[in-house]
Design a protein around this motif. Sequence first.
Motif: not given
Lengths: 250, 844
Positions: B763-785
């Motif tokens: 569950v802890e790692n799932t929370i980490i993955t959720f939060v990381g995914t949200v931030l990761g998507l933002i960074f992913g978008w920046i990298l994509l751009w």
Amino acid sequence: MYVTDQGIKISLEGVVTLEHVNRVYKMGNHEIHALKDVSLSLETGKLVVVLGPSGSGKTTLLNVLGAIDKCDGRIIVNDLDITRLNKKQLTKYRREKCGFIFQFFNLLPVFNALENVEYAIELASRLSRKEVTKRATDYLRKVGLFEKRYHFPSQLSGGEQQRVAAARAMAKNPELLLCDEPTGELSVAEGKQVLAVLQNMMKERPDVLTVLVTHNQKISQIGDIVIRLRSGEVDSIEKQTPIHAEELSW
Amino acid sequence: MAKTVKNIYRAINASKLRLFTIALVIAIGITSFNGMITAFVHMTRTYDTAFEEHNMASFTIQTANPGGSGEDAWIDYANLTNFLSEFQKQEPRVKAYELRIVHSTVFEIRGEKQNGRIVAMNTLDSQGNHRDQSDVNGYRILSGTPFSELSRYQNVCLVETHLAEYWKLEPQEFIAIGDARTPFEIAGVIASPEYLINQGEFSDIMPSPRRFGVVFLPLRAAQSLLGVQGKVNEISVLLEDGLSKKSRENIADDLKIFLETNYNLKLSDPIDIDNQAAYWLLLIDIEEAREFGIVLPLIILGMAIGGLYVLFSRMVVAERKDIGVAQALGYDRRTIILQYLGISLVIAIVGTIIGTFLGLWFLSYFSPLYVDMLTIPFDPEVTIEWPIVIAGIIIGILTGLVGGYFPVRGAIQPLPAESLRFDPSLHITTGKIPLIERVIRKFKITPSVTGLRLPLRNFFRSKRRTFSSVFAIIVSVSLISMAFGMIESMDGSLTFYYDVSENWDLKVDFSEIPTNGSQIARSIKQNVEGVTDITYHLLSGATVTSSESSSSKQVSVIGMNDSDGYLGHTFDFEAGGWNADGIVLSVPVADALNVGLNDEVNLELPKLTKLVSTTPLRAHFELINITFQITGIIDEFNGLTAFVGLEKLASVSNFPGEPANTILLKIEDPTPERLDIIREEIYEKYGYNVRNIATKAEQRGELLKLMDLLYNIIYIVAIFAVILSCAIIYNTIYIGLQEQQREIATLLTIGTNNRKLIRNVTVENTIITFVGTVLGLIFGWILLWFFMRVILDMEFFRIKLFISNNTILTSFILTYIGVLVTQYFPLRKTLNLNLAEATKERVV
């Protein structure tokens, strides 16, 4: 009801029995006999102090009683032969029958005092959330920490943390209370307070066998029985009239 | 020192797998560094060697009207040789020159017509002896034979490899060249440095050997074919090495003035090597490869440094007490730093060695692949580039040292007594109820202490811990979402372009411009069953210039016939709309010219000056500037386009009739079989001037082939991303569990069963993955751009960037699977903890 190897049924209710308990550690090519053929029978409702110098096997004895270490021989706790239990059953045994008080308190730092106690109760019982909180609060009141029940371990002194640990251990109604050097990290005043708390709680729970391991001879005065260990063997077993922890001085 | 080495060995031996995964992170960085940069060097060297060995022209000058038939179209070969010899005397930097015929014409290959270019060279040298290689713009024979002594008397040709490969042409086969369909026997297949990339014009954004191919002829045969005996229309000049562009341009201008002034020749402006269409595209490719080859490894190595820093930070926190013990025992700071640096150094060396070998293997695959995907007909020389290998080793080791040094330096600052009293589990605990829990409690939601509360508290127990845990997920999600985002952005743009923008099913290209577009369209609609809509366009290349500034852009200008209500193209307007009197520009063109809606731009268009024939259109032209007002700006895949009304285009260009070189058809029920039937029918009935009939699927396929390289690079990035992420996630989870070892042991001792513990960690790692995914998507978008807009700034492809829900889900699922798989190993170890020992770990 306990069934012996010969198929004889005997009741060991209210008794903790150790039969020819041995524990050997291998350190490279060397073998260390932490416990050598220890046989004991201890009645519940008593405070047993296990005394001995470092390396005498007292903590090992506590560990095998709490099923966090393995051994040869038999340990029967209220009709239950814990040496025959599988891993899952051992977990259940520790959860429901044992209360642990560690030298270094071992409270969960992310939980406050109340939550630490609640955790143990919730784990061991099927009480409702409300009942769990009520019982945890009661126990914290008993150890004199009602006012600090929302404090986190980092906000509590060592003595207070150990009292929370005592509440956590007792709140789940164990049959066996295992205390490993509970005053080892505390000042004299704090230590006395913790021991007094233990004695007070024991009075309310005559069905609990408390085993307290210490190297401090003075502390042994609070015990009903004092077992001295030397090099893994029982050196002596003495019954005595305990004194109250408040009267101790060391 | 021996003790330090022993300690380093012990520390590494105790955590082999974990430290190996950190080494893997460095290895990936070094692999990409070595592989990509070396591949870029190989590619550049392949080009350079090809250019040098085959004497690619420094500049060319064509006649004023090289495609025409008037006086300004051809120059006498013998006279021009004398003029150039004169010039060479006054300009010694001219090493060699070649007088050629370069002429656009049609080929008929296997019964099908296609456009192309003939390039003709003299097979005799200045002394009249036979030669099989020209002095400038040579070629390499790939199969067959070069021109022989007899070739000048025969109709033989050498086919450029892109065309040969497309049609699977072999020596001894015949192709027909020109309107008269004169048969020429193929003597050989060649590769030319002049056409390393098969591009003839700037405006052709999708160079395809089906639309453009090159055939080399002996000069005499070409002169006969075109009826211009003794004439040429192009001068190719090779200058001495090392001259700047400015110097080259000066010499070219001097030559033009010399010839025009002294001999009254009419010439076009010189074209420098940098402005040659194929070379220009090549330079773009090289630049993209160079930027990609540098930026991608840097990003991966940056993440490796970040990962190492985070991991070492947490490692020294977990081992702070040991550091205190070591200090108390008399180890000086230097020794302790050396010990930890020793560990990071060993990790870095292992990672660097693996990365170097992988990189060498990678480039042996990547360099030829790179050259092959760009259809470069010269094999790269794959060699080990020692300076890059050494640079990779230095970078790899520095990565390890930088990532390891700073956390260790911080850990040895406190006094030994403080370190001895240090409790890692308290250090990573703020002792507060996290905000989110306080918020949900307001809604009477209180997670159970044995349920969600523990993992929630663990997640928020300290900022540093939270950040480092989430960091691993951010790395994973950002790289995966960037890689998939790149692919689907391109796919999405392509799909939109072909499904929405290009609103046709069959496209008919004519070899030469008919001037009766509406008549042909009407006839096809009447005579071919299944055609529901039809329109005709005039497509040409032009230069568009801003009226305000001097900036200009080469674009494809499409003259659209809008009289039938069917445009064949659906605009995706960012601003404005269609107006047949104005001009519609694509976003990249408008951006490049810095113009907006209602601004004016000038189009440099050919204006007919002398009509030779109307069907097909053959005439003399001059270039004129026409001003258009921008009525619309479109955001679509085809990035270098401008749309104008056909009627206005024909009128300002002085074209007779209704000129068109493309007809677009909308077909009822356009199944591939049906399209094939209609295609055959059109070929049969109207095929005399048809160059090509393509379906959208075919055109899309050609484009996808062009983008193969990019796709392959992205797949490699995606694979790297997954490995890198797993390595970092494994370490983070491992250290996370190591930090909590005493707590976990306590939980197990007081009766928490394995299932519950695994659930809590999950569950802890799932929370980490959720939060990381949200931030990761933002960074992913920046990298994509960053990659798509900054690094791969391909103005001829306008790619709309987006990360789809599928990618979001895929990034999360892939990362989550990585988390679940990697948590298994440290968890298994944790569940087998020696509880007796683990619960006795010392606290304050």
